[in-house]
Scaffold this active site. Structure first.
Site, PDB file in Angstrom:
ATOM      1  N   HIS A 189       2.832  10.902  -0.157  1.00 27.61           N
ATOM      2  CA  HIS A 189       2.434   9.576  -0.550  1.00 27.61           C
ATOM      3  C   HIS A 189       1.953   9.140  -1.089  1.00 27.61           C
ATOM      4  O   HIS A 189       1.608   7.873  -1.867  1.00 27.61           O
ATOM      5  CB  HIS A 189       2.758   9.006   1.122  1.00 27.61           C
ATOM      6  CG  HIS A 189       2.978   7.369   1.397  1.00 27.61           C
ATOM      7  ND1 HIS A 189       4.561   7.105   0.896  1.00 27.61           N
ATOM      8  CD2 HIS A 189       2.868   6.328   1.355  1.00 27.61           C
ATOM      9  CE1 HIS A 189       3.950   5.429   0.856  1.00 27.61           C
ATOM     10  NE2 HIS A 189       2.796   5.066   0.995  1.00 27.61           N
ATOM     11  N   ASP A 205       7.190  13.157  -0.133  1.00 22.34           N
ATOM     12  CA  ASP A 205       6.186  12.222   0.469  1.00 22.34           C
ATOM     13  C   ASP A 205       7.039  11.802   2.091  1.00 22.34           C
ATOM     14  O   ASP A 205       8.548  11.561   1.774  1.00 22.34           O
ATOM     15  CB  ASP A 205       7.076  10.771  -0.289  1.00 22.34           C
ATOM     16  CG  ASP A 205       5.883   9.275   0.417  1.00 22.34           C
ATOM     17  OD1 ASP A 205       5.907   8.949   1.359  1.00 22.34           O
ATOM     18  OD2 ASP A 205       6.059   8.565  -0.418  1.00 22.34           O
ATOM     19  N   SER A 250       4.131   1.129  -1.996  1.00 19.64           N
ATOM     20  CA  SER A 250       4.514   1.765  -0.375  1.00 19.64           C
ATOM     21  C   SER A 250       4.809  -0.189  -0.079  1.00 19.64           C
ATOM     22  O   SER A 250       6.010  -0.319  -0.469  1.00 19.64           O
ATOM     23  CB  SER A 250       3.710   1.751   0.713  1.00 19.64           C
ATOM     24  OG  SER A 250       3.959   2.368   1.893  1.00 19.64           O
TER      25      SER A 250
END
Length: 689
Positions: free
Chosen positions: A661, A626, A541
Site C-alpha cells: 500500500h 497491497d 487510497s
C-alpha cells in the site's frame, strides 16, 4: 519500444479472452468485464500488469532526463548521514541514524550519557539485504533494556514476523512468530510479551501471551475477536503499570486492562462495547483517564478509579465543548497535556496536576502541524513534540511543562541553502455548495502573481476522520521552485473542524467530500491562483477514491490527475468480507447489503460511474502486494477508462510488483517513485525543465 504495440498488448488479448462477471443485488444486475483481474495466479493477470508497466515506461521515456534531474534535486536536499534526537528511557539514550548510500535506518543507544560508546541495536539495511521491500513493524525494548522484540515485513503485505534479540549477547532467540500485527507489549517481568496475530483478511484478531525462549506453539491464546468489524491492539500505559487490550471498530471501542506486574492474571474490562461509543485510556496513580465521545460528539475527558472503572464511576475532568474538539491527552507524573482542535487548527495546553493551573502552547504560523514525540518516561517535566508547517522543516522541541520554556533540539536540515522567507503559506476558505466554509492550506514562492496562470497541485483525503497535516516536505521544493503552487483541501470526512466535520463526510453524506474538493478547486480558479488547464490533483487510497469521484463529476475542471493505490471499486470491495478491512468499512461508507446504502455508494463509486466522455491526463498506481486496496481496483479502473473514455489524453497504470500500500520501501526507491510522479505532473503541465 513501439508504444502502439505495447498498448495493443494491454487492451486486446488478456481482456478479450475473459468472460464477464455478473453481479446481482437488490434487483440490480451489474456486469463487470474486468472481474477476472482479481486472480493473481492467472498468468494473464501478471502479463497484463507487466504490459501496462511497459506501456507506462514507453510513454514516460522522454521524461527520463527530467526524472533524473528531479531525483538528484530531491536527494541533494537530504542530509544522507544524519541522526535523530536521542530520547531518554531510564539510563539509556535511544536514537536512530542514517548513513549515506544506505536506504534504511540504524537503531542505536548509549548508556549513561550521550558521550558514551554507541551500541547498534538493529540495522535495517542488514535485514533488508537481498529483498526488494522491507518494513519494520514492532520495535520494543524490554523494561530492563536487555531484550529487543522486533517484527519485519519483506513483501509489503503487512504480515509481520516477530523476532527477539538478546541485547547483551546480540544473539537471536530461537523462536520466530509468523503472521503478527505491529502491536506488542512487554510485561514487567522482562520475559513475557503480548502480541497480536492476523486472520486471512489481515485483521488483527487474536491476542497471545508468549514466554521468552519457549516455542510459539506453547503460547497462550488470551482473546479472540470473532466480530469482523473489530481490530485488536495491545499496548502499555506510560506509567508502565498496565497492559491494555484494545478492541476497536471505526466507531466503537472496548478496552481491557492487565496488571503489568502480574502477566499470568486475567484482563479486566473497563467498559463494554456500545455501538458508537469510543474511548481511549490513560493511567495515573489510582485512576484511569478516559477520552470519550459518550454524550459528547467532540469528546470529553473523564477519570475513574482503577479499582472500579465502570461507567457509573466516571467523573468529568474536561467537559464537552461545541466549538472545540478534544483530540487526546497525555499523562505524566505531575502534568496533563491536552490536545485540541479549534477553528481547524491544532492547539495544546498543559495542566499542572497538583495545582490545577493551565497554560497554552502557542504556534506562530497560519497553518501548521504538530504531534507528540517519543516521551517514554512518566516522571519528567519535559514534553517532546514535533512541529512543522508548509514552510518550516520538521522541528523537534523539548518543552518544560513547569517553566513553559521551549528548546529547539533539532530542525531537519535542508541542504542547498533553503531560505523559508522565500516562500509564503496561507489559510484560505472556500464556500461549499451548502454554504459551509472549507479550509485550504496553501504554499507558494514569494514572487508569485495571482493572474490565473500559475500551475497548482491540489491534494486532499477526506475520510476516516483523518485530518490532513500541513507539513513541510523538502521534495515539494522541486515543484515550488518551478512556480507550482501546492494546496491542501481540508474537506469534510476529516476532523479538521471537529467531529461533526467527519460525520458530514461519511455514510449518506459522503458526497460532501467530493463537492467540497470541487468547491476548493473552483475557488482557487475564481481567485486567480490557477486555471483549470493548469490544475493538477493528487490523492491516495481513500484520497484516490476522491480523485476518481471528482473526475467523474467534473473532468473539465482538472488537467492532470495522480491517483495512488485508489479505492475505486467501492461497492464490490465492501461487499466482499473476505478482503481486508471490508467489514469494518461498513461503519465508514455504509453496508451495501442495505439497498439505501447500496444505491448511494454505487452512485459515486468511481469504477461504477466511468462514462464515455473526456477525462484528464491520468497516472494511476498500484501495489501487487497491497493488502488494503487490492491491486485489481486500480487495474480494473484503468481498463474501464481505456474502454470508455473519448479523449486522447494520457492514461497510465504503474504497478509496483514488489510492494504494498505504501509503495517502494527505502528512501532512495521512494524518491525515485516520487520523481516519476512529479515528472508526469510537470510534463503534462508543460513545465519540462
Amino acid at each position: 519500444m513501439n508504444k502502439d504495440n505495447v498498448l495493443q498488448k494491454i487492451v486486446a488479448p488478456p481482456i478479450a479472452e475473459q468472460q464477464p462477471q455478473i453481479l446481482e443485488l437488490h434487483g440490480d444486475r451489474r456486469v463487470d468485464n474486468y472481474f477476472w483481474m482479481r486472480d493473481s495466479s492467472n498468468p494473464k493477470v501478471i502479463t497484463h500488469l507487466q504490459a501496462e508497466n511497459a506501456h507506462t515506461a514507453a510513454i514516460m521515456e522522454h521524461t527520463e532526463p527530467l526524472q533524473f534531474q528531479l531525483y538528484n534535486e530531491m536527494l541533494s536536499r537530504i542530509k544522507e548521514t544524519d541522526l535523530s534526537v536521542p530520547y531518554r528511557k531510564d539510563e539509556y539514550y535511544y536514537y536512530s541514524r542514517t548513513e549515506s548510500g544506505k536506504a534504511y535506518q540504524i537503531y542505536c543507544r548509549k548508556q549513561g550519557s550521550l558521550d558514551a560508546p554507541e551500541e547498534i541495536l538493529l540495522d535495517e539495511n542488514e535485514l533488508a539485504a537481498g529483498y526488494d521491500f522491507f518494513e519494520l513493524g514492532v520495535f520494543a525494548v524490554s523494561p530492563n533494556h536487555q531484550i529487543l522484540a522486533y517484527s519485519i515485513d519483506r513483501s509489503g503485505s503487512e504480515q509481520y514476523t516477530l523476532c527477539f534479540l538478546d541485547l547483551t549477547t546480540h544473539q537471536l532467540y530461537p523462536e520466530t512468530i509468523l503472521d503478527t500485527y505491529f502491536s506488542f507489549a512487554w510485561a514487567n517481568d522482562n520475559k513475557t510479551g503480548f502480541y497480536t496475530k492476523i486472520d486471512a483478511a489481515n485483521r488483527p484478531y487474536q491476542l497471545f501471551r508468549h514466554t521468552l525462549g519457549t516455542p510459539p506453539t506453547q503460547d497462550v491464546l488470551i482473546y479472540e475477536e470473532l466480530d469482523d468489524i473489530y481490530h485488536l491492539y495491545v499496548g502499555k500505559t506510560r506509567s508502565q503499570a498496565y497492559i491494555l487490550m484494545v478492541l476497536q471498530s471505526s466507531i466503537t471501542t472496548e478496552v481491557h486492562y492487565l496488571d503489568a506486574n502480574d502477566p499470568q492474571s486475567k484482563f479486566q474490562l473497563i467498559h463494554p462495547r456500545k455501538t458508537g461509543i469510543e474511548y481511549n485510556v490513560n493511567h495515573h496513580s489510582d485512576y484511569f483517564y478516559i477520552v470519550t465521545n459518550d454524550e459528547a460528539i467532540n469528546f470529553k475527558l473523564v477519570k475513574t478509579p482503577v479499582a472500579s472503572p465502570a461507567k457509573e464511576n466516571w467523573q468529568t475532568v474536561i467537559p464537552h465543548q461545541e466549538d472545540v474538539m478534544l483530540s487526546g491527552v497525555s499523562l505524566f507524573a505531575n502534568h496533563l497535556v491536552i490536545y485540541e482542535r479549534k477553528g481547524g487548527l491544532q492547539t495544546a495546553k498543559v495542566q499542572n496536576l497538583p495545582t490545577g493551573e493551565e497554560h497554552n502552547i502557542t504556534f506562530p504560523e497560519p497553518t501548521y502541524s504538530f504531534f507528540e514525540g517519543n516521551n517514554p518516561e512518566f516522571n519528567t517535566k519535559i514534553l517532546r513534540f514535533h512541529y512543522t508547517s508548509l514552510i518550516t522543516p520538521q522541528s523537534v522541541f523539548d518543552y518544560n511543562m513547569e517553566t513553559s520554556q521551549m528548546e529547539l533540539k533539532k530542525q531537519t536540515e535542508v541542504l542547498g541553502g533553503y531560505d523559508k522567507t522565500q516562500y509564503q503559506s496561507q489559510w484560505l476558505m472556500a464556500t461549499a455548495l451548502d454554504g459551509t466554509q472549507i479550509p485550504i492550506s496553501i504554499v507558494y514562492k514569494q514572487e508569485l502573481q495571482k493572474d490565473g496562470k500559475n500551475p497548482l497541485l491540489l491534494t486532499g483525503y477526506g475520510a476516516y476522520g483523518y485530518s490532513y497535516p500541513a507539513s513541510f516536505s523538502s521534495t515539494q521544493l522541486s515543484l515550488l521552485d518551478r512556480g507550482v503552487i501546492f494546496a491542501i483541501a481540508h474537506i469534510r470526512g476529516g476532523e479538521e473542524m471537529g467531529r461533526k466535520w467527519y460525520e458530514q463526510g461519511k455514510f449518506l453524506q459522503k458526497k460532501n467530500t467530493f463537492t467540497d474538493f470541487i468547491a476548493c478547486a473552483e475557488y482557487l480558479i475564481a481567485e486567480k491562483w490557477t486555471a483549470s488547464d493548469r490544475l493538477a490533483i493528487m490523492g491516495g487510497s481513500a484520497g484516490g477514491l476522491l480523485m476518481g469521484a471528482v473526475i467523474n463529476l467534473r473532468p473539465d475542471l482538472f488537467k492532470v490527475v495522480v491517483a495512488h493505490v485508489p479505492f475505486v471499486d467501492v461497492v464490490t470491495t465492501i461487499l466482499d468480507t473476505s478482503l481486508p478491512l471490508s467489514a469494518q468499512e461498513w461503519e465508514e461508507w455504509g453496508n451495501p447489503n442495505d439497498k439505501v446504502y447500496y444505491e448511494y455508494m454505487k452512485s459515486y463509486s468511481p469504477y461504477d460511474n466511468v462514462e464515455a466522455k473526456d477525462y484528464p491526463d491520468l497516472l494511476i498506481t498500484a501495489g501487487l502486494n497491497d493488502s488494503r486496496v487490492k491491486y485489481w481496483e486500480p487495474a480494473k479502473w484503468t481498463a474501464k477508462l481505456r474502454e470508455l473514455k473519448t479523449d486522447h489524453n494520457i492514461l497510465l497504470l504503474k504497478t509496483n510488483m514488489d510492494a504494498g500500500h505504501s509503495g517502494a520501501s527505502g528512501r532512495y526507491e521512494s524518491l525515485r517513485e516520487l520523481a516519476f510522479e512529479y515528472a508526469f505532473i510537470l510534463d503534462r503541465l508543460g513545465l519540462r525543465n
